[in-house]
Design a protein around this motif. Sequence first.
Motif, short mmCIF file in Angstrom:
data_model
loop_
_atom_site.label_atom_id
_atom_site.label_comp_id
_atom_site.label_asym_id
_atom_site.label_seq_id
_atom_site.Cartn_x
_atom_site.Cartn_y
_atom_site.Cartn_z
N LEU A 334 25.69 40.42 46.40
CA LEU A 334 26.99 40.04 46.20
C LEU A 334 27.30 39.23 44.69
O LEU A 334 28.35 39.96 44.33
N TYR A 335 26.13 38.82 44.15
CA TYR A 335 26.53 38.45 42.96
C TYR A 335 26.92 39.64 41.90
O TYR A 335 27.78 39.70 40.98
N GLU A 336 26.18 40.83 42.20
CA GLU A 336 26.37 42.06 41.24
C GLU A 336 27.93 42.51 41.17
O GLU A 336 28.43 43.02 40.56
N HIS A 337 28.35 42.52 42.80
CA HIS A 337 29.45 42.88 43.03
C HIS A 337 30.40 42.10 42.31
O HIS A 337 31.75 42.48 41.69
N LEU A 338 30.33 40.74 42.46
CA LEU A 338 31.31 39.83 41.80
C LEU A 338 31.63 39.88 40.33
O LEU A 338 32.40 39.70 39.76
N GLN A 339 30.18 40.02 39.73
CA GLN A 339 30.29 40.21 38.25
C GLN A 339 31.07 41.45 38.03
O GLN A 339 31.77 41.46 36.78
N ASP A 340 30.77 42.52 38.70
CA ASP A 340 31.56 43.72 38.20
C ASP A 340 33.08 43.42 38.28
O ASP A 340 33.95 43.92 37.53
N LEU A 341 33.38 42.94 39.53
CA LEU A 341 34.83 42.54 39.79
C LEU A 341 35.34 41.71 38.56
O LEU A 341 36.58 42.10 38.19
N ALA A 342 34.74 40.59 38.02
CA ALA A 342 35.17 39.90 37.03
C ALA A 342 35.43 40.69 35.79
O ALA A 342 36.47 40.47 35.22
N GLN A 343 34.46 41.43 35.33
CA GLN A 343 34.52 42.18 34.26
C GLN A 343 35.54 43.27 33.97
O GLN A 343 36.16 43.66 33.35
#
Length: 418
Positions: A334-343
């Motif tokens: 979930l963290y990796e997905h949200l980091q990608d989304l934010a960037q």
Amino acid sequence: MNYNWKDGNDVELLINGEAFFPSVFEAIRAARHEVLLETFIICEDKVGSELQRTLIDAAERGVSVEVMVDGYGTADLTSEFITAMASAGVRIRAFDPRPKLLGMRTNLFRRLHRKIVVVDAEVAFIGGINFSLDHLSESGPMSKQDYAVRVCGPIVTDIHQASRRLLTYSPQKPPQPGYQTSFANAINRFAGKARILLAVRDNEEHPNDIEEHYLHAIRSASFRLLVANAYFFPGYRLLRELRNAARRGVHVTLILQGESDMPLVRLCSRLLYNYLLRDGVIIYEYCERPLHGKIALVDHEWSTVGSSNLDPLSLSLNLEANLIIRDATFNHQLYEHLQDLAQASCKRITLKHTMRGYWWRVPLIFLSFHFLRHFPAIAGWLPAHSPRLKLLAPAAEESAELNQHEQPGIRFDREKAS
């Protein structure tokens, strides 16, 4: 009913309708005994039609199918759509349905906002995704970014019991499960490594459970806290704890709506930005399409996925359901997905940006904070009622049900609701 942590579960993240709908439909097609489905919205579009066909097929092969929809969110189903399912044996119930007034829906408060599917008490789905085409990217730029999970293991027993308990709001006695509960419990013992708890919000036994889980997680955060929420206008306690976490050095990040499907909610959220940014909270606005998710994570293990927004309706009025998940692998995904989304798809909001025009927003900000501080008490003034589920059925069957159970005066006028 109290819900406890359950060990030994398998959990799969489902992102958007592209992952959610095929997984749910596959599970229903494999059903042998029972399908329980709760949702806020079913639309008569490509997705709703496939759901209808899948449920009819299940009912025609002898599966017990119970569908619970919200009388506000799903007020526009036609008689033909309902009758096709009811005639095949699908039991469709509307939560607190009321006729429209001058074409407007009137039952605004205390809605069934949960999104739950349970199949054979063996596999369950919980999240924020409704059964409508706007959860697929093919619907265009206003398609929603959203999340759900598929779970197997002991937690499914709690989800199953919670969903069947909702059926007690109906004057028509639901059929008993077509299998032994002890057998369902046995096959749900060992499915994975995740520790999961079901958190529900209702207007009876669990009015604050979801908010309390958020508060506990925020207070316990040691180094990172990430929240992605569609309608962000939380209570004063949650705002204060987010700010306090940032003050003590926790990396607090919020991903909120930038392309809103409800502009008023976005305006309310922005009134809170200055309060959070000045103490180090990082805020992103997701700008690719409307954000509809209700997810969060803390540190390396804690996560939540469900139907509850962080706004007054979800936290103080609606029926909601979230899963609280303790699993490092799921948290990392979930963290990796949200980091990608934010960037890739968000713009970062700065304090300098929020200070533009700050002078004219001061009165609104003042009123917002006092509203949030006192909303739990204000909610008690809003229309209260005994929650009920009304069976939607063909006219002849509906009349027989009403006569049998002596329930005049609760007939659902489908012509006004379609």
